[in-house]
Design a protein around this motif. Sequence first.
Motif, mmCIF file in Angstrom:
data_model
loop_
_atom_site.group_PDB
_atom_site.id
_atom_site.type_symbol
_atom_site.label_atom_id
_atom_site.label_comp_id
_atom_site.label_asym_id
_atom_site.label_seq_id
_atom_site.Cartn_x
_atom_site.Cartn_y
_atom_site.Cartn_z
ATOM 1 N N TRP A 282 80.476 -36.142 8.481
ATOM 2 C CA TRP A 282 79.810 -36.519 9.724
ATOM 3 C C TRP A 282 80.311 -37.870 10.215
ATOM 4 N N ILE A 283 80.252 -38.045 11.516
ATOM 5 C CA ILE A 283 80.737 -39.278 12.128
ATOM 6 C C ILE A 283 79.595 -40.208 12.491
ATOM 7 N N SER A 284 78.355 -39.712 12.426
ATOM 8 C CA SER A 284 77.191 -40.495 12.820
ATOM 9 C C SER A 284 75.981 -40.055 12.016
ATOM 10 N N ALA A 285 74.987 -40.934 11.915
ATOM 11 C CA ALA A 285 73.741 -40.581 11.240
ATOM 12 C C ALA A 285 72.817 -39.788 12.148
ATOM 13 N N GLU A 286 73.123 -39.754 13.428
ATOM 14 C CA GLU A 286 72.301 -39.040 14.391
ATOM 15 C C GLU A 286 72.751 -37.594 14.537
ATOM 16 N N ASN A 287 71.788 -36.702 14.750
ATOM 17 C CA ASN A 287 72.074 -35.305 15.071
ATOM 18 C C ASN A 287 72.830 -34.576 13.956
ATOM 19 N N ILE A 288 72.398 -34.800 12.713
ATOM 20 C CA ILE A 288 72.927 -34.041 11.582
ATOM 21 C C ILE A 288 71.980 -32.865 11.334
ATOM 22 N N PRO A 289 72.483 -31.627 11.320
ATOM 23 C CA PRO A 289 71.585 -30.474 11.197
ATOM 24 C C PRO A 289 70.972 -30.345 9.813
ATOM 25 N N GLN A 290 69.737 -29.871 9.784
ATOM 26 C CA GLN A 290 69.090 -29.485 8.539
ATOM 27 C C GLN A 290 69.449 -28.016 8.255
ATOM 28 N N GLU A 291 69.179 -27.585 7.047
ATOM 29 C CA GLU A 291 69.503 -26.197 6.685
ATOM 30 C C GLU A 291 68.802 -25.209 7.604
ATOM 31 N N THR A 292 67.584 -25.554 8.016
ATOM 32 C CA THR A 292 66.823 -24.660 8.893
ATOM 33 C C THR A 292 67.372 -24.624 10.318
ATOM 34 N N ASP A 293 68.258 -25.558 10.659
ATOM 35 C CA ASP A 293 68.861 -25.582 11.994
ATOM 36 C C ASP A 293 70.011 -24.591 12.127
ATOM 37 N N ILE A 294 70.512 -24.106 10.979
ATOM 38 C CA ILE A 294 71.644 -23.182 10.987
ATOM 39 C C ILE A 294 71.105 -21.757 10.914
ATOM 40 N N PRO A 295 71.193 -20.981 11.991
ATOM 41 C CA PRO A 295 70.613 -19.632 11.988
ATOM 42 C C PRO A 295 71.377 -18.677 11.079
ATOM 43 N N ASN A 296 70.662 -17.702 10.548
ATOM 44 C CA ASN A 296 71.305 -16.672 9.740
ATOM 45 C C ASN A 296 72.208 -15.804 10.603
ATOM 46 N N CYS A 297 73.148 -15.144 9.949
ATOM 47 C CA CYS A 297 74.015 -14.182 10.623
ATOM 48 C C CYS A 297 73.173 -12.986 11.086
ATOM 49 N N LEU A 298 73.702 -12.215 11.988
ATOM 50 C CA LEU A 298 73.004 -11.018 12.465
ATOM 51 C C LEU A 298 72.743 -10.023 11.340
ATOM 52 N N CYS A 299 73.546 -10.089 10.279
ATOM 53 C CA CYS A 299 73.356 -9.179 9.146
ATOM 54 C C CYS A 299 72.213 -9.635 8.248
ATOM 55 N N GLY A 300 71.700 -10.847 8.480
ATOM 56 C CA GLY A 300 70.619 -11.381 7.676
ATOM 57 C C GLY A 300 71.049 -12.411 6.654
ATOM 58 N N SER A 301 72.346 -12.524 6.389
ATOM 59 C CA SER A 301 72.845 -13.488 5.415
ATOM 60 C C SER A 301 72.839 -14.898 5.994
ATOM 61 N N LYS A 302 72.741 -15.883 5.117
ATOM 62 C CA LYS A 302 72.829 -17.265 5.566
ATOM 63 C C LYS A 302 74.247 -17.578 6.018
ATOM 64 N N ARG A 303 74.341 -18.579 6.876
ATOM 65 C CA ARG A 303 75.663 -19.075 7.260
ATOM 66 C C ARG A 303 75.981 -20.329 6.439
ATOM 67 N N VAL A 304 77.254 -20.481 6.086
ATOM 68 C CA VAL A 304 77.704 -21.643 5.320
ATOM 69 C C VAL A 304 78.761 -22.392 6.120
ATOM 70 N N PHE A 305 78.884 -23.675 5.843
ATOM 71 C CA PHE A 305 79.913 -24.470 6.502
ATOM 72 C C PHE A 305 81.296 -23.972 6.086
ATOM 73 N N GLU A 306 82.185 -23.820 7.067
ATOM 74 C CA GLU A 306 83.544 -23.378 6.759
ATOM 75 C C GLU A 306 84.595 -24.413 7.126
ATOM 76 N N PHE A 307 84.524 -24.960 8.330
ATOM 77 C CA PHE A 307 85.491 -26.002 8.677
ATOM 78 C C PHE A 307 84.943 -26.845 9.818
ATOM 79 N N GLN A 308 85.585 -27.978 10.062
ATOM 80 C CA GLN A 308 85.201 -28.833 11.173
ATOM 81 C C GLN A 308 86.431 -29.241 11.967
ATOM 82 N N ILE A 309 86.189 -29.504 13.244
ATOM 83 C CA ILE A 309 87.248 -29.920 14.154
ATOM 84 C C ILE A 309 87.052 -31.396 14.442
#
Length: 360
Positions: A282-309
């Motif tokens: 992260w580049i800042s302390a502001e606006n860092i998502p919590q786990e609950t901010d990341i919605p599950n996939c349409l299949c019901g599985s959780k989403r995981v971090f894969e890469f950043q730009i």
Amino acid sequence: MASRRVELGFAEEAAEAWRLRSEQFPCKVGGRPAWLGEAGLPGPAELQCGACGEPRAFLLQLYAPRPGRPDAFHRSLFLFGCRRPACYRLAGPSPGSLRVFRNQLPRKNDTYSYDPPREEPPHEEPICANLQLKCGTKLCRVCGCLGSKTCSKCHKAHYCSKDHQVKDWKAGHKLSCLQSGELDVVIPDHKFLFPEYEIVIEPEETDSSNVSETEEEDQDKKELTSAANTDEAPDYLDETTLEAMAKHETQDDKIFQKFKEKISSEPEQIIRYCRGGEGPLWISAENIPQETDIPNCLCGSKRVFEFQIMPQLLNHLKVDSLGESIDWGTLAIYTCADSCNRGNHYTEEFVWKQDISSTI
């Protein structure tokens, strides 16, 4: 790109255009998308900016297969972004300006050879952009996305939207529409595509000299205590106040400093890839998502971090202007933990946009 170690991506001029074609399974920035699967491409409605309603442009794609998953032997992620700077003002979950899609195929499929792609260039280099997939699907002359609309006069030119049909008409199709010969010999510059680069992937070298966060915090306290004992420090600053000051004054600074130190050895990196391992830098302390901010996939599985730009990509996109420009601190991409198979169609994943804190 499949291990838990961090891999870095760098933008380089493509020496050979054929290496950026779909059959080479490229990682690239800008130009037209090198589609992986030919079925279930995202349509015009899916690629319409949620803020202004205009078509998004292809921003980049990463080839990221899943070892041990036969149905994801080939796997790519495609990111699209609006060209209007004003649409990037909002930060947080999936801002309307950005959208990311995942597509995957088994090794044996109807589009690509079972064998690895050839390392030598093709015998004949095409003289125009590829505006038709092998299956016959037509692509937009402006952006290279699904071209569901057709010119009513020549019935040869295809577009994703009325907006792009107008762009092409003004850029020269008005004159070439009813002329004989090949329509696609020359595709005009519509000033819409982002500049095209190849993304070269290299593993990040670990630096054992980096101190831990605990060590940094201890050092900060020592420095503050030392400052408090000097003649310049007010005599009413007790330890509790000093600790409160440290948290208030250094929380954002620490994260930004860590960001700068982490990328200092490779400041030109535009991608940090680490699926299932280290989280975003992260580049800042502001606006860092919590786990609950990341919605599950349409299949019901959780989403995981894969890469950043990284923000360094903006230097290559030529989006700076005297007025407002496209901007971000970092873009974090989260994908289905199971990399679910939805019939080879393009599945939407999740983008989190973090801006640089105004206090930095």
